[in-house]
Design a protein around this motif. Structure first.
Motif, mmCIF file in Angstrom:
data_model
loop_
_atom_site.group_PDB
_atom_site.id
_atom_site.type_symbol
_atom_site.label_atom_id
_atom_site.label_comp_id
_atom_site.label_asym_id
_atom_site.label_seq_id
_atom_site.Cartn_x
_atom_site.Cartn_y
_atom_site.Cartn_z
ATOM 1 N N MET A 175 0.805 -1.226 0.000
ATOM 2 C CA MET A 175 0.000 0.000 0.000
ATOM 3 C C MET A 175 0.832 1.266 0.000
ATOM 4 O O MET A 175 1.809 1.395 0.732
ATOM 5 N N THR A 207 -3.895 8.385 0.746
ATOM 6 C CA THR A 207 -5.275 7.922 0.609
ATOM 7 C C THR A 207 -5.439 7.149 -0.690
ATOM 8 O O THR A 207 -6.014 6.071 -0.711
ATOM 9 N N TRP A 267 -8.431 13.001 -1.183
ATOM 10 C CA TRP A 267 -7.358 12.421 -1.991
ATOM 11 C C TRP A 267 -6.268 13.453 -2.290
ATOM 12 O O TRP A 267 -5.088 13.144 -2.238
ATOM 13 N N LEU A 289 -2.557 9.115 3.881
ATOM 14 C CA LEU A 289 -3.663 8.261 4.315
ATOM 15 C C LEU A 289 -4.339 8.896 5.536
ATOM 16 O O LEU A 289 -3.674 9.262 6.503
ATOM 17 N N GLY A 290 -5.673 9.027 5.454
ATOM 18 C CA GLY A 290 -6.416 9.749 6.477
ATOM 19 C C GLY A 290 -7.090 10.970 5.851
ATOM 20 O O GLY A 290 -8.210 11.295 6.181
ATOM 21 N N HIS A 348 -9.360 13.173 10.266
ATOM 22 C CA HIS A 348 -9.481 11.761 9.900
ATOM 23 C C HIS A 348 -8.139 11.038 9.956
ATOM 24 O O HIS A 348 -7.975 9.972 9.357
ATOM 25 N N GLY A 349 -7.187 11.637 10.671
ATOM 26 C CA GLY A 349 -5.947 10.905 10.948
ATOM 27 C C GLY A 349 -4.842 11.056 9.926
ATOM 28 O O GLY A 349 -3.948 10.215 9.871
ATOM 29 N N LYS A 405 -1.315 10.438 10.813
ATOM 30 C CA LYS A 405 -0.807 9.059 10.884
ATOM 31 C C LYS A 405 -0.246 8.618 9.529
ATOM 32 O O LYS A 405 0.815 8.008 9.459
ATOM 33 N N THR A 428 -12.610 -3.491 6.706
ATOM 34 C CA THR A 428 -13.332 -2.941 5.561
ATOM 35 C C THR A 428 -14.358 -3.965 5.057
ATOM 36 O O THR A 428 -14.014 -5.142 4.911
ATOM 37 N N THR A 434 -6.418 2.984 13.656
ATOM 38 C CA THR A 434 -7.791 3.394 13.368
ATOM 39 C C THR A 434 -7.794 4.895 13.061
ATOM 40 O O THR A 434 -6.816 5.597 13.329
ATOM 41 N N THR A 435 -8.915 5.398 12.521
ATOM 42 C CA THR A 435 -9.024 6.834 12.256
ATOM 43 C C THR A 435 -8.852 7.615 13.549
ATOM 44 O O THR A 435 -8.121 8.596 13.609
ATOM 45 N N GLY A 437 -16.562 8.672 9.489
ATOM 46 C CA GLY A 437 -15.283 8.030 9.206
ATOM 47 C C GLY A 437 -14.594 7.506 10.454
ATOM 48 O O GLY A 437 -13.568 6.843 10.360
ATOM 49 N N TRP A 438 -15.158 7.809 11.627
ATOM 50 C CA TRP A 438 -14.561 7.305 12.866
ATOM 51 C C TRP A 438 -15.198 5.980 13.286
ATOM 52 O O TRP A 438 -14.510 5.074 13.727
ATOM 53 N N LEU A 486 -7.994 3.191 9.964
ATOM 54 C CA LEU A 486 -7.478 4.429 9.385
ATOM 55 C C LEU A 486 -7.844 4.476 7.895
ATOM 56 O O LEU A 486 -7.582 3.527 7.164
ATOM 57 N N GLY A 487 -8.428 5.590 7.474
ATOM 58 C CA GLY A 487 -8.957 5.717 6.110
ATOM 59 C C GLY A 487 -10.459 5.916 6.173
ATOM 60 O O GLY A 487 -11.009 6.693 5.415
ATOM 61 N N ARG A 495 -13.758 2.485 2.289
ATOM 62 C CA ARG A 495 -12.954 1.914 1.210
ATOM 63 C C ARG A 495 -12.425 2.987 0.264
ATOM 64 O O ARG A 495 -11.269 2.942 -0.156
ATOM 65 N N GLU A 496 -13.286 3.962 -0.053
ATOM 66 C CA GLU A 496 -12.898 5.012 -0.989
ATOM 67 C C GLU A 496 -11.733 5.856 -0.463
ATOM 68 O O GLU A 496 -10.966 6.435 -1.218
ATOM 69 N N HIS A 497 -11.633 5.939 0.869
ATOM 70 C CA HIS A 497 -10.562 6.735 1.475
ATOM 71 C C HIS A 497 -9.455 5.865 2.060
ATOM 72 O O HIS A 497 -8.688 6.303 2.911
ATOM 73 N N GLY A 498 -9.404 4.609 1.606
ATOM 74 C CA GLY A 498 -8.250 3.772 1.949
ATOM 75 C C GLY A 498 -8.364 2.991 3.241
ATOM 76 O O GLY A 498 -7.342 2.579 3.803
ATOM 77 N N HIS A 523 -9.026 0.039 3.631
ATOM 78 C CA HIS A 523 -8.389 -1.283 3.467
ATOM 79 C C HIS A 523 -6.914 -1.223 3.861
ATOM 80 O O HIS A 523 -6.334 -2.242 4.240
ATOM 81 N N LYS A 524 -6.333 -0.029 3.805
ATOM 82 C CA LYS A 524 -4.925 0.113 4.227
ATOM 83 C C LYS A 524 -4.821 0.113 5.757
ATOM 84 O O LYS A 524 -3.948 -0.522 6.329
ATOM 85 N N GLY A 525 -5.728 0.856 6.404
ATOM 86 C CA GLY A 525 -5.744 0.835 7.868
ATOM 87 C C GLY A 525 -6.024 -0.566 8.392
ATOM 88 O O GLY A 525 -5.414 -1.010 9.366
ATOM 89 N N TYR A 526 -6.956 -1.246 7.724
ATOM 90 C CA TYR A 526 -7.275 -2.631 8.101
ATOM 91 C C TYR A 526 -6.036 -3.520 7.945
ATOM 92 O O TYR A 526 -5.688 -4.299 8.847
#
Lengths: 362, 362
Positions: free
Chosen positions: A176, A180, A200, A224-225, A230-231, A234, B148, B179-180, B199-200, B224-225, B228-231, B233-236
């Motif tokens: 990754m 974002t 983005w 990312l965030g 929204h972080g 991080k 996600t 996490t966010t 988003g939290w 974090l993200g 899905r649109e804001h990523g 899946h990366k925080g996950y």
């Protein structure tokens, strides 16, 4: 859009690298990294980049016959100087060294300087899979990302890749960008004339933007965030850690000094190190617990996460690496689709070296 | 809100741990980890947690006199069994082992099982600073986070801490939940009766939520993200990597099996490992390049990032660790502010052990 068979596209890319002066084995390896990206559906990092490498080489920024060497080492670490070689070749060589050290003392970590763009980070991390090792790969990259509260481009999309072997289940592979959205996704929106979601990108004054062209017009990608609330601090910290491991630890150019991938941008006139930097690592599973035992638990981990109650029955929870593996399965069989502008680039490259691009279907 | 002097609050916390049966040195260390969180402004992980540890101990889930031991090792790695000890004590001991191994072979990595909540991850990572080492700390935690596309709580807020020495500049210290937003921030909104940003969190059906109580009502924190649109899946993926390193590699409980911090929730009746897991690491700077040279470049990195053109002149770009260091400077001098509900908890704990809480000012 044209569709190319994997084997023929691979042979063509290999021939281009040979024509650039790469030794046969290096050309094969470099082609493998690029084709691997296309197979895995990461189109932005596959043959679409070939013309970029060629242009950097024509500018004298890539050495196709480098003397890649270890300049410092301990039993568990090394620093490798890539001698301006293709990152596609330098990084796998460094990962071999990391795995060798992991075999000896449990883990191995190699910082790389004086390199160039290394393709998809996941390729290098995944080299550990066959040897029952957790693989790691990081790289810094052309500055495109503004830190939280900043409007200047200070970091690259600085990816993190982690690859973890499982038993019966396919491996866990996270790869990754620490932003974002990756730059490739913006390019898709630009082509389609669609807006980007908020979070983005920002425009050149640092305000949230949805116009996908804002990046080219002096804006920046966002960590990312997306924003502080929204972080994004991080995502910024993660991108910064990748930059420091890849470039400060190795002696490469960091932050805004990182050399651009596009050859038309000048190099920084006050470099703080040598070339681009990467950082790769390998952890032997059985340096912690027997590999078979670990893999049984990884299978259970993966199965349990697949069974997570989904928000919608039509979209199950995925394991990192699932989408790429799915793409690879399809493309190995039905071929690799390449959009027309990239086909034109491939043709241009072919013309320069007196080669021809392979046959394709519509 | 009451304000306590650091020294007296520290002595009180130490006395509580001694009253629970911790040996003197362990009690001092555990108090140091908690007070360090309060000093650094991470109020959710300081003395606010003391009553939680006491309750877990009363349930027999914490062993205050553990036999912390290495159960497997190589020159660069180890697995430590915490014998159900306080993570506050187990993790620093594991970090000492990691640093010892780094001194010998360049880097050291220790996976820990059979432990409990270890306080702020940053504390353990920062242990490397004095020895010119990059420090790493990860832990899994009570399941509160939905992956996600999922509506089930599968992961903890699984933090990543990285601590990097500099020269003249203060160190770079990133310490972040994957996490966010951390749970502590939600609690603040609950107290104030304010809404959370989108988003939290999500509600129990997996829909985006802004009611900060949604988490308690069966909802989940978001990676974090955010989506899905804001990523997300990366925080996950990041939270998942932390879980796997901390628990699958060590032999602890992973994913939804991770033991809860709150003592009123039952343990999983089919555990997949022992206790909670952590993962700590140390990288000797001079296993890569001379430490002085590295630090000079870190100073330059930090200074250049501080000078990033800001979006607004009133808010400069920060370096990870800046806000916490600022808080520490103030609180060392003016004392540690504690909200009333936590003061009541401290009083309750004091009552149980025949102790008294220190004097405070309003």
């Amino acid at each position: 859009m044209k569709v190319f068979a994997e084997k023929e596209l691979r042979a063509y890319v290999e021939n281009v690298f040979v024509a650039m002066g790469c030794p046969e084995t290096a050309a094969r390896l470099a082609a493998d990294v690029l084709i691997s990206a296309d197979l895995r559906g990461i189109d932005s990092h596959g043959v679409a980049r070939l013309i970029g490498y060629v242009r950097l080489w024509k500018k004298g920024r890539i050495n196709t016959n480098p003397n890649i060497r270890v300049v410092h080492e301990t039993p568990g670490t090394a620093v490798v100087d890539g001698d301006s070689g293709l990152g596609l070749v330098v990084a796998p060589e460094a990962m071999e060294i990391a795995m060798e050290k992991a075999a000896n003392v449990g883990t191995g970590w190699v910082a790389i300087r004086n390199s160039n763009h290394f393709g998809i980070a996941g390729y290098h991390a995944m080299m550990g899979l066959d040897r029952d090792m957790i693989g790691w790969a990081f790289t810094n990259a052309s500055p495109l990302v503004a830190p939280t509260f900043g409007k200047e481009r200070m970091l690259g999309t600085n990816p993190i890749a982690v690859s973890i072997p499982a038993g019966q289940e396919p491996p866990f592979v996270a790869d990754m960008a620490t932003t974002t959205a990756a730059n490739g996704k913006l390019e898709i929106l630009q082509r389609k004339g669609e807006e980007a979601p908020l979070g983005w990108i920002q425009d050149k004054s640092g305000q949230p933007a949805t116009d996908p062209h804002a990046l080219k017009e002096g804006g920046a990608l966002l960590p990312l965030g997306g924003d502080r609330e929204h972080g994004s601090h991080k995502g910024y910290a993660l991108g910064a850690v990748v930059d420091i491991l890849s470039a400060v630890l190795s002696g490469a150019n960091y932050g805004p000094w990182a050399p651009p991938f596009v050859s038309f941008l000048p190099l920084a006139d006050n470099p703080v190190g040598a070339g681009l930097g990467h950082f790769v690592g390998a952890m032997r599973i059985d340096a912690f617990r027997p590999a078979a035992e670990f893999k049984t638990h990884m299978d259970q981990w993966i199965q349990r996460f697949r069974e997570t109650q989904p928000v919608s029955d039509s979209q199950p929870v995925l394991i990192p690496g699932d989408p790429e593996r799915e793409a690879e399965k399809i493309r190995r069989e039905s071929g690799i689709p390449i959009v027309d502008p990239v086909v034109n680039d491939l043709r241009e490259v072919a013309g320069e070296f007196g080669l021809e691009i392979p046959d394709s279907s519509e």
